[in-house]
Design an enzyme around this catalytic site. Structure first.
Site, PDB file in Angstrom:
ATOM      1  N   SER A  11     -50.252  18.693  83.929  1.00  0.00           N
ATOM      2  CA  SER A  11     -49.335  18.523  85.067  1.00  0.00           C
ATOM      3  C   SER A  11     -48.633  19.837  85.402  1.00  0.00           C
ATOM      4  O   SER A  11     -48.147  20.028  86.509  1.00  0.00           O
ATOM      5  CB  SER A  11     -48.287  17.463  84.720  1.00  0.00           C
ATOM      6  N   TYR A  42     -45.319  14.271  85.401  1.00  0.00           N
ATOM      7  CA  TYR A  42     -46.117  13.048  85.563  1.00  0.00           C
ATOM      8  C   TYR A  42     -45.510  11.875  84.772  1.00  0.00           C
ATOM      9  O   TYR A  42     -45.853  10.732  85.021  1.00  0.00           O
ATOM     10  CB  TYR A  42     -47.532  13.256  84.994  1.00  0.00           C
ATOM     11  N   GLY A  43     -44.677  12.225  83.781  1.00  0.00           N
ATOM     12  CA  GLY A  43     -44.285  11.292  82.718  1.00  0.00           C
ATOM     13  C   GLY A  43     -43.849   9.897  83.116  1.00  0.00           C
ATOM     14  O   GLY A  43     -44.137   8.944  82.417  1.00  0.00           O
ATOM     15  N   CYS A  73     -53.106  17.042  78.526  1.00  0.00           N
ATOM     16  CA  CYS A  73     -51.917  16.306  78.954  1.00  0.00           C
ATOM     17  C   CYS A  73     -52.027  14.900  78.376  1.00  0.00           C
ATOM     18  O   CYS A  73     -52.944  14.153  78.727  1.00  0.00           O
ATOM     19  CB  CYS A  73     -51.903  16.259  80.487  1.00  0.00           C
ATOM     20  N   ASN A  74     -51.108  14.567  77.474  1.00  0.00           N
ATOM     21  CA  ASN A  74     -51.138  13.232  76.863  1.00  0.00           C
ATOM     22  C   ASN A  74     -50.936  12.144  77.918  1.00  0.00           C
ATOM     23  O   ASN A  74     -51.528  11.075  77.841  1.00  0.00           O
ATOM     24  CB  ASN A  74     -50.007  13.100  75.830  1.00  0.00           C
ATOM     25  N   THR A  75     -50.100  12.450  78.902  1.00  0.00           N
ATOM     26  CA  THR A  75     -49.757  11.456  79.920  1.00  0.00           C
ATOM     27  C   THR A  75     -50.977  11.124  80.779  1.00  0.00           C
ATOM     28  O   THR A  75     -51.285   9.946  81.008  1.00  0.00           O
ATOM     29  CB  THR A  75     -48.613  12.008  80.800  1.00  0.00           C
ATOM     30  N   CYS A 183     -46.510  15.420  73.556  1.00  0.00           N
ATOM     31  CA  CYS A 183     -46.631  15.912  74.935  1.00  0.00           C
ATOM     32  C   CYS A 183     -46.887  17.406  74.812  1.00  0.00           C
ATOM     33  O   CYS A 183     -46.245  18.079  73.996  1.00  0.00           O
ATOM     34  CB  CYS A 183     -45.333  15.655  75.697  1.00  0.00           C
ATOM     35  N   THR A 184     -47.826  17.920  75.603  1.00  0.00           N
ATOM     36  CA  THR A 184     -48.224  19.316  75.420  1.00  0.00           C
ATOM     37  C   THR A 184     -47.140  20.313  75.836  1.00  0.00           C
ATOM     38  O   THR A 184     -47.217  21.488  75.486  1.00  0.00           O
ATOM     39  CB  THR A 184     -49.531  19.615  76.179  1.00  0.00           C
ATOM     40  N   HIS A 185     -46.140  19.848  76.562  1.00  0.00           N
ATOM     41  CA  HIS A 185     -45.020  20.745  76.863  1.00  0.00           C
ATOM     42  C   HIS A 185     -44.159  21.009  75.620  1.00  0.00           C
ATOM     43  O   HIS A 185     -43.517  22.050  75.509  1.00  0.00           O
ATOM     44  CB  HIS A 185     -44.107  20.140  77.941  1.00  0.00           C
TER      45      HIS A 185
END
Ligand code: DGL
Length: 256
Positions: A11, A42-43, A73-75, A183-185
């Site tokens: 995202s 996106y979360g 992106c896990n989401t 979450c990749t962030h």
């Protein structure tokens, strides 16, 4: 052998925490990083909307010649991975919170998983917790404000430390000895999370290295590795403005 690029999609900036693992481990592979930026975060978006965004992004990467796409992106993985795999006929790698290793390594039998609202509702996530979390209390927490801090390059501010403390402290107080960054962030907040954890014996884990290994095994399985003499091309694209694109490139290089 195949010298076409691997696409890495998120995202926004978060997927760079996966991109850097790929870049380090696979120096002959060309990488196209697509950080949407325009629709981030996106979360909390509806599943259908994320699926549309992810399909358009992966189509874009396929049209740019990618031989494989990593949905970093896990989401987007939680919302859309089955749809993406059914739509495109290249290997598509998804990302999931590292629940299985966390449940295997906890000694206190309490694990905290921090992720976005959508990821924590994901069917695969819930079934993984069900399957590997027997006898383990899995605390689920939304990283409220985490993505925004990373997108604004505010990892190192007192305000971000407050945001992180609000989420992390209650997890530790409930006895967790492993915190999963789902979450990749969030790996960009690893230093501040570690600061909040302090002296307490709590492991902080993410999925970056495991995904890199998965990419390698799929490259081998499909015979898609780039040749040893390939001069890798590194490209960054975004649906946000040029300024965002520049920040994306800067963050990528700083993350190495
Ligand atoms: N980096 C993303 C993830 O791994 C999503 C963050 C967001 O856009 O909310 O879940």
């Amino acid at each position: 052998m195949n010298n076409r690029p691997i696409g890495v999609y998120d995202s926004g900036f978060g997927g760079l925490s996966v991109w850097r693992e790929l870049h380090r481990a696979l120096p002959c592979e060309s990488l196209i990083y697509l950080g949407d930026g325009k629709n981030c975060p996106y979360g909390s978006l509806p599943k259908q909307r994320i699926t549309e965004l992810a399909e358009a992004a992966v189509r874009d990467l396929v049209e740019r010649g990618c031989k494989m796409v990593v949905v970093a992106c896990n989401t987007a993985t939680a919302a859309a991975i089955s749809h993406l795999r059914a739509t495109f006929d290249i290997p598509i790698v998804g990302l999931e919170p590292a629940v299985k290793p966390a449940c295997a390594m906890t000694r206190s039998k309490v694990v905290g998983v921090i992720a976005t609202e959508r990821s924590l509702k994901g069917e695969k996530f819930l079934s993984t917790v069900e399957r590997y979390g027997q006898g383990v209390e899995v605390i689920k927490a939304v990283g409220e404000g985490f993505v925004e801090s990373v997108e604004n390059n505010e990892e190192d501010t007192p305000a971000t430390e407050q945001i992180v403390r609000r989420v992390v402290e209650p997890i530790i107080e409930r006895g967790a000895d492993v915190i999963v960054l789902g979450c990749t962030h969030y790996p960009f907040l690893r230093d501040v999370i570690a600061r909040v954890v302090g002296e307490r014996d709590v492991a902080i884990i993410d999925s970056g290295a495991a995904v890199e290994k998965r990419v390698e095994s799929l490259l081998d399985e499909y015979g898609l590795r780039a040749s040893q003499d390939n001069v890798a091309r590194i490209e960054f694209i975004t649906y946000a403005d040029n300024k965002y694109g520049q920040r994306l490139r800067d963050k990528a290089l700083e993350s190495l």
